[in-house]
Design an enzyme around this catalytic site. Structure first.
Site, PDB file in Angstrom:
ATOM      1  CE  LYS A  55      54.358  82.600   2.940  1.00 38.50           C
ATOM      2  NZ  LYS A  55      53.278  83.295   2.242  1.00 38.50           N
ATOM      3  CE1 TYR A  89      56.836  79.070   6.170  1.00 37.98           C
ATOM      4  CE2 TYR A  89      55.434  77.201   6.710  1.00 37.98           C
ATOM      5  CZ  TYR A  89      55.912  78.118   5.791  1.00 37.98           C
ATOM      6  OH  TYR A  89      55.470  78.088   4.480  1.00 37.98           O
TER       7      TYR A  89
END
Ligand code: NAP
Length: 274
Positions: free
Chosen positions: A168, A153
């Site tokens: 991330k 994701y």
């Protein structure tokens, strides 16, 4: 020694540092490097987990795992670790930024503290540790390698784990920036994106019943729910001489999960609705 496609002494003489290396995938990476001849150091917050990881590794593989406590949110502890590695090893060949925190929550119900805490560990922590280790990585004799652990994701929406998704995504961008800024220092910087990996954390928090486990399996076109040992093979490859032309890239090892749509949306919805 678990099955590996790499030769036993591939990382002989290499010095490896793995953040969050006492549990789950991090411990899998640590043991894989040890089993291929490297010296390995792990650091995270809980002393008892670190000691347990070291004693389990000694019992299972008769190998010594070095460790120290460190909180990637606290720069002084990160600097402490860098100083320790400097006096112990004087250089560093491989850094794996693996430490992370995460929990399911829709943005509307997420406190600022919750958001900040995940971003602080995942994104800011990767910045702090990479920067503190840079002088040691530059000293590696045959080039150094950083692997940042991301998630699929990172480049997609991250419904119900928005803090982790944003962090991330930042790590992926930082990976590419560092690949360019540190190329002249012979430091390669890549990201590895695992699929759904059966760590204790995932077993306890995600595989809550048989139907959920089946739902995860059904979302993965190839390879199914996977193991820390399999993910370690991906990290070993990125740090191996075979990959010395690869930098600023990501290795997606999720069995094609991201290709079939945003599985996290359906999965996350189930967790929110239940
Ligand atoms: P895990 O077992 O929970 O590992 C996370 C580690 O990070 C723990 O050892 C934890 O130790 C450490 N950590 C957390 N906060 C820290 C802090 N502030 N400072 C230092 N260390 C800290 O999880 P995992 O499933 O193996 O995940 C490993 C990596 O893979 C993570 O980056 C995760 O985002 C990524 N990932 C996992 C999956 C999966 O299916 N498992 C999928 C995609 C990506 P302490 O609590 O003792 O500090």
């Amino acid at each position: 020694m678990p099955e590996s496609v790499f030769k036993d002494n591939l990382f002989a003489g290499k010095k490896v540092f793995i953040t969050g290396g006492a549990t789950g995938m991090g411990l899998g990476f640590a043991q894989a490097f040890l089993n291929h001849g490297a010296e390995v150091f792990i650091a995270s917050r809980k002393e008892e987990k670190l000691a347990e990881a070291a004693s389990e590794t000694k019992k299972k593989f008769d190998k010594k795992l070095l460790w120290k406590t460190m909180d990637v949110r606290k720069n002084e502890t990160v600097e402490d670790v860098a100083e320790f590695l400097s006096s112990e090893w004087g250089e560093l060949d491989i850094l794996v930024n693996n430490a992370a925190g995460n929990f399911v929550a829709p943005i509307a119900a997420m406190s600022e503290n919750a958001w900040r805490s995940v971003v602080d560990i995942v994104l800011d922590g990767t910045f702090r540790v990479s920067k503190a280790c840079y002088p040691l990585l530059r000293k590696a004799k045959n080039g150094a390698s950083i692997v940042n652990i991301i998630a699929n994701y990172s480049w997609n929406a991250a419904p119900f784990v928005g803090h982790s998704g944003a962090a991330k995504a930042g790590v992926l961008n930082l990976t590419r920036t560092l690949a360019l800024e540190w190329a002249d220092d012979d430091i390669r910087v890549n990201a590895m994106c695992p699929g759904v990996v059966l760590t204790d954390n995932v077993k306890q928090n995600l595989m809550i019943d048989e139907n959920t486990a089946k739902m995860f399996e059904d979302y993965i076109p190839a390879g199914g729910v996977t193991t820390p040992e399999k993910m370690a093979q991906q990290v070993l490859y990125l740090c191996s001489p075979a990959a010395d032309v690869i930098t600023g890239d990501m290795l997606i090892a999720d069995g094609g999960q991201w290709l079939v749509g945003n599985a996290f949306y359906q999965m996350g919805k189930k967790f929110i609705d239940d």
